[in-house]
Design a protein around this motif. Structure first.
Motif, mmCIF file in Angstrom:
data_model
loop_
_atom_site.group_PDB
_atom_site.id
_atom_site.type_symbol
_atom_site.label_atom_id
_atom_site.label_comp_id
_atom_site.label_asym_id
_atom_site.label_seq_id
_atom_site.Cartn_x
_atom_site.Cartn_y
_atom_site.Cartn_z
ATOM 1 N N SER A 3 55.000 -5.314 8.605
ATOM 2 C CA SER A 3 55.984 -5.801 7.644
ATOM 3 C C SER A 3 57.172 -6.456 8.329
ATOM 4 C CB SER A 3 56.466 -4.639 6.765
ATOM 5 O OG SER A 3 57.027 -3.615 7.574
ATOM 6 N N THR A 4 57.209 -6.439 9.665
ATOM 7 C CA THR A 4 58.297 -7.076 10.394
ATOM 8 C C THR A 4 58.271 -8.581 10.154
ATOM 9 O OG1 THR A 4 58.109 -5.395 12.118
ATOM 10 C CG2 THR A 4 59.325 -7.404 12.664
ATOM 11 N N PRO A 5 59.429 -9.184 9.808
ATOM 12 C CA PRO A 5 59.437 -10.636 9.577
ATOM 13 C C PRO A 5 58.921 -11.398 10.785
ATOM 14 C CG PRO A 5 61.475 -9.650 8.788
ATOM 15 C CD PRO A 5 60.742 -8.575 9.541
ATOM 16 N N GLY A 6 58.144 -12.428 10.524
ATOM 17 C CA GLY A 6 57.572 -13.222 11.587
ATOM 18 C C GLY A 6 57.891 -14.685 11.404
ATOM 19 N N SER A 7 56.967 -15.534 11.836
ATOM 20 C CA SER A 7 57.161 -16.981 11.743
ATOM 21 C C SER A 7 56.033 -17.592 10.914
ATOM 22 C CB SER A 7 57.191 -17.611 13.138
ATOM 23 O OG SER A 7 55.967 -17.365 13.824
ATOM 24 N N PHE A 25 59.355 -16.487 1.591
ATOM 25 C CA PHE A 25 59.382 -15.947 2.955
ATOM 26 C C PHE A 25 60.792 -16.008 3.547
ATOM 27 C CE2 PHE A 25 54.887 -16.085 2.401
ATOM 28 C CZ PHE A 25 54.352 -15.199 3.320
ATOM 29 N N LEU A 26 61.559 -17.037 3.221
ATOM 30 C CA LEU A 26 62.946 -17.089 3.672
ATOM 31 C C LEU A 26 63.749 -15.927 3.100
ATOM 32 C CD1 LEU A 26 63.726 -20.920 3.420
ATOM 33 C CD2 LEU A 26 63.832 -19.529 5.506
ATOM 34 N N SER A 27 63.515 -15.627 1.821
ATOM 35 C CA SER A 27 64.266 -14.545 1.173
ATOM 36 C C SER A 27 63.962 -13.184 1.783
ATOM 37 C CB SER A 27 63.959 -14.524 -0.331
ATOM 38 O OG SER A 27 62.654 -14.019 -0.590
ATOM 39 N N ARG A 28 62.847 -13.093 2.506
ATOM 40 C CA ARG A 28 62.448 -11.820 3.097
ATOM 41 C C ARG A 28 62.593 -11.811 4.617
ATOM 42 N NH1 ARG A 28 57.525 -10.143 -1.087
ATOM 43 N NH2 ARG A 28 58.860 -10.262 -2.937
ATOM 44 N N GLY A 29 63.414 -12.728 5.101
ATOM 45 C CA GLY A 29 63.828 -12.677 6.496
ATOM 46 C C GLY A 29 62.946 -13.371 7.503
ATOM 47 N N TRP A 30 61.942 -14.106 7.058
ATOM 48 C CA TRP A 30 61.049 -14.786 7.987
ATOM 49 C C TRP A 30 61.700 -16.059 8.539
ATOM 50 C CZ3 TRP A 30 55.363 -14.451 8.706
ATOM 51 C CH2 TRP A 30 54.875 -13.191 8.357
ATOM 52 N N ARG A 31 61.238 -16.456 9.711
ATOM 53 C CA ARG A 31 61.573 -17.776 10.246
ATOM 54 C C ARG A 31 60.547 -18.746 9.677
ATOM 55 N NH1 ARG A 31 60.338 -20.779 15.106
ATOM 56 N NH2 ARG A 31 62.071 -22.216 15.560
ATOM 57 N N VAL A 32 61.023 -19.777 8.992
ATOM 58 C CA VAL A 32 60.130 -20.642 8.215
ATOM 59 C C VAL A 32 60.275 -22.094 8.651
ATOM 60 C CG1 VAL A 32 59.495 -21.443 5.906
ATOM 61 C CG2 VAL A 32 60.276 -19.072 6.243
ATOM 62 N N GLY A 33 59.135 -22.730 8.948
ATOM 63 C CA GLY A 33 59.092 -24.159 9.212
ATOM 64 C C GLY A 33 58.666 -24.881 7.956
ATOM 65 N N LEU A 34 59.534 -25.740 7.441
ATOM 66 C CA LEU A 34 59.261 -26.479 6.214
ATOM 67 C C LEU A 34 58.992 -27.934 6.574
ATOM 68 C CD1 LEU A 34 62.008 -24.486 5.677
ATOM 69 C CD2 LEU A 34 61.393 -25.089 3.340
ATOM 70 N N TYR A 35 57.776 -28.395 6.302
ATOM 71 C CA TYR A 35 57.407 -29.761 6.656
ATOM 72 C C TYR A 35 56.770 -30.463 5.466
ATOM 73 C CZ TYR A 35 58.634 -28.673 11.409
ATOM 74 O OH TYR A 35 59.353 -28.328 12.533
ATOM 75 N N ASP A 36 57.072 -31.762 5.355
ATOM 76 C CA ASP A 36 56.624 -32.538 4.203
ATOM 77 C C ASP A 36 56.804 -34.016 4.544
ATOM 78 O OD1 ASP A 36 56.468 -31.663 0.894
ATOM 79 O OD2 ASP A 36 56.751 -33.776 1.367
ATOM 80 N N VAL A 37 56.063 -34.885 3.853
ATOM 81 C CA VAL A 37 56.311 -36.315 4.035
ATOM 82 C C VAL A 37 57.682 -36.699 3.482
ATOM 83 C CG1 VAL A 37 53.920 -37.091 4.117
ATOM 84 C CG2 VAL A 37 55.045 -36.811 1.900
ATOM 85 N N ASP A 38 58.217 -35.891 2.568
ATOM 86 C CA ASP A 38 59.543 -36.109 1.988
ATOM 87 C C ASP A 38 60.547 -35.269 2.764
ATOM 88 O OD1 ASP A 38 61.833 -36.317 0.472
ATOM 89 O OD2 ASP A 38 60.813 -36.120 -1.457
ATOM 90 N N ALA A 39 61.149 -35.866 3.795
ATOM 91 C CA ALA A 39 62.071 -35.128 4.661
ATOM 92 C C ALA A 39 63.297 -34.648 3.899
ATOM 93 C CB ALA A 39 62.489 -36.002 5.845
ATOM 94 N N ALA A 40 63.766 -35.435 2.943
ATOM 95 C CA ALA A 40 64.952 -35.045 2.177
ATOM 96 C C ALA A 40 64.680 -33.801 1.339
ATOM 97 C CB ALA A 40 65.405 -36.201 1.286
ATOM 98 N N ALA A 41 63.470 -33.687 0.810
ATOM 99 C CA ALA A 41 63.127 -32.545 -0.042
ATOM 100 C C ALA A 41 63.138 -31.242 0.757
ATOM 101 C CB ALA A 41 61.764 -32.752 -0.691
ATOM 102 N N VAL A 42 62.569 -31.250 1.947
ATOM 103 C CA VAL A 42 62.554 -30.015 2.735
ATOM 104 C C VAL A 42 63.937 -29.695 3.292
ATOM 105 C CG1 VAL A 42 60.106 -29.885 3.304
ATOM 106 C CG2 VAL A 42 61.600 -31.297 4.710
ATOM 107 N N ALA A 43 64.734 -30.730 3.551
ATOM 108 C CA ALA A 43 66.110 -30.488 3.997
ATOM 109 C C ALA A 43 66.893 -29.766 2.905
ATOM 110 C CB ALA A 43 66.787 -31.806 4.354
ATOM 111 N N GLU A 44 66.642 -30.137 1.665
ATOM 112 C CA GLU A 44 67.314 -29.485 0.533
ATOM 113 C C GLU A 44 66.912 -28.017 0.424
ATOM 114 O OE1 GLU A 44 66.965 -29.630 -4.308
ATOM 115 O OE2 GLU A 44 66.824 -31.521 -3.211
ATOM 116 N N VAL A 45 65.610 -27.743 0.576
ATOM 117 C CA VAL A 45 65.129 -26.364 0.484
ATOM 118 C C VAL A 45 65.696 -25.520 1.627
ATOM 119 C CG1 VAL A 45 63.101 -24.872 0.399
ATOM 120 C CG2 VAL A 45 62.999 -27.151 -0.621
ATOM 121 N N ALA A 46 65.786 -26.106 2.812
ATOM 122 C CA ALA A 46 66.216 -25.370 4.005
ATOM 123 C C ALA A 46 67.721 -25.162 4.064
ATOM 124 C CB ALA A 46 65.748 -26.102 5.261
#
Length: 259
Positions: A3-7, A25-46
């Motif tokens: 249950s330890t947060p991972g990547s 996964f972000l809400s539960r302490g994980w390190r998350v890589g967000l990737y998409d063809v829409d860079a602005a969209a993932v920047a907003e989420v991150a």
């Protein structure tokens, strides 16, 4: 996996299922890589999440995959890679342009293959790394008006089965999620011409699939079972029925749903 947060690295994370999974996964302490063809969209989420890394990624480009993974993982491992990015177009097969068929295959199949290829070294370095492929109930039997999309998801299903066996020796788990129709732009906008949609409706949201992803990541070792995980009661019923019914019976059911 503990249950330890991972990547976790998620493609198509700018909206829909990918976004919901990243947020969970972000809400539960994980390190998350967000990737998409829409860079602005993932920047907003991150935004505002110190454990989020984001960037542009066209999954059809193997070099871009390798750059994204090197940026996110460095010399370390990766606990989970979610091959989520996908595209859909619905309508009569012969009335759909060849370029549209090609795009669906390139994103939904080539993109997943590239993710598996590029991700394998990082998943192997982790303790019980997991490759999680987003499949679909459309892979259970060919669907009118979704012919090429369903074929790509059948390919993802087959790839999952093969790699689940092949990568056991590397300590890497391979699983897929099979939801039915999910309330995302891909379904409500791009899938308006899907024949079965009227019969079955849309009964899942992105959060339902994200929760299923969380459960798969945290599964304990069990007796041998399929690498596929259905999402939602409708999908469980359809998958169970298709597994025990002869092809001619499955054909009749699909034909009826497609009216």
């Amino acid at each position: 996996m503990t249950s330890t947060p991972g990547s976790i690295l998620i493609t198509g994370a700018g909206r829909g299922i990918g976004r919901a999974t990243a947020e969970l996964f972000l809400s539960r302490g994980w390190r998350v890589g967000l990737y998409d063809v829409d860079a602005a969209a993932v920047a907003e989420v991150a935004a505002g999440h110190p454990r989020a890394v984001h960037g542009s990624l066209d999954v059809r480009d193997l070099d871009a995959w390798q750059a994204a993974l090197a940026k996110f993982c460095g010399d370390g491992g990766l606990d989970v890679l979610v091959n989520n990015a996908g595209v859909l177009a619905s309508g009569p097969f012969a009335a759909t342009e060849a370029a549209t068929h090609r795009r669906i295959v390139d994103v939904n199949v080539t993109g997943v293959v590239h993710g598996a290829l590029a991700g394998h070294p990082y998943l192997r370095r982790a303790r019980r790394g997991l490759l999680l492929n987003l499949c679909s109930a459309s892979a259970l039997y060919g669907q009118p008006t979704l012919a090429t999309y369903g074929a790509t998801k059948a390919a993802v299903k087959s790839l999952t089965e093969a790699l689940e066996l092949e990568w056991r020796g590397d300590g890497v788990r391979v699983r897929s999620l099979l939801p039915l129709f999910v309330n995302t732009e891909m379904v409500t906008r791009d899938g308006r011409g899907m024949a079965p949609l009227k019969s079955l409706g849309v009964r899942l949201g992105p959060d339902d699939v994200a929760a299923a992803a969380w459960r798969v990541v945290h599964e304990r070792r069990r007796l041998p079972r399929s690498p596929h995980r259905t999402v939602g009661r409708q999908t469980r019923v359809l998958a169970a029925a298709s597994a025990v019914s002869p092809d001619w019976a499955n054909r009749l059911v699909v034909a009826r749903l497609a009216r």
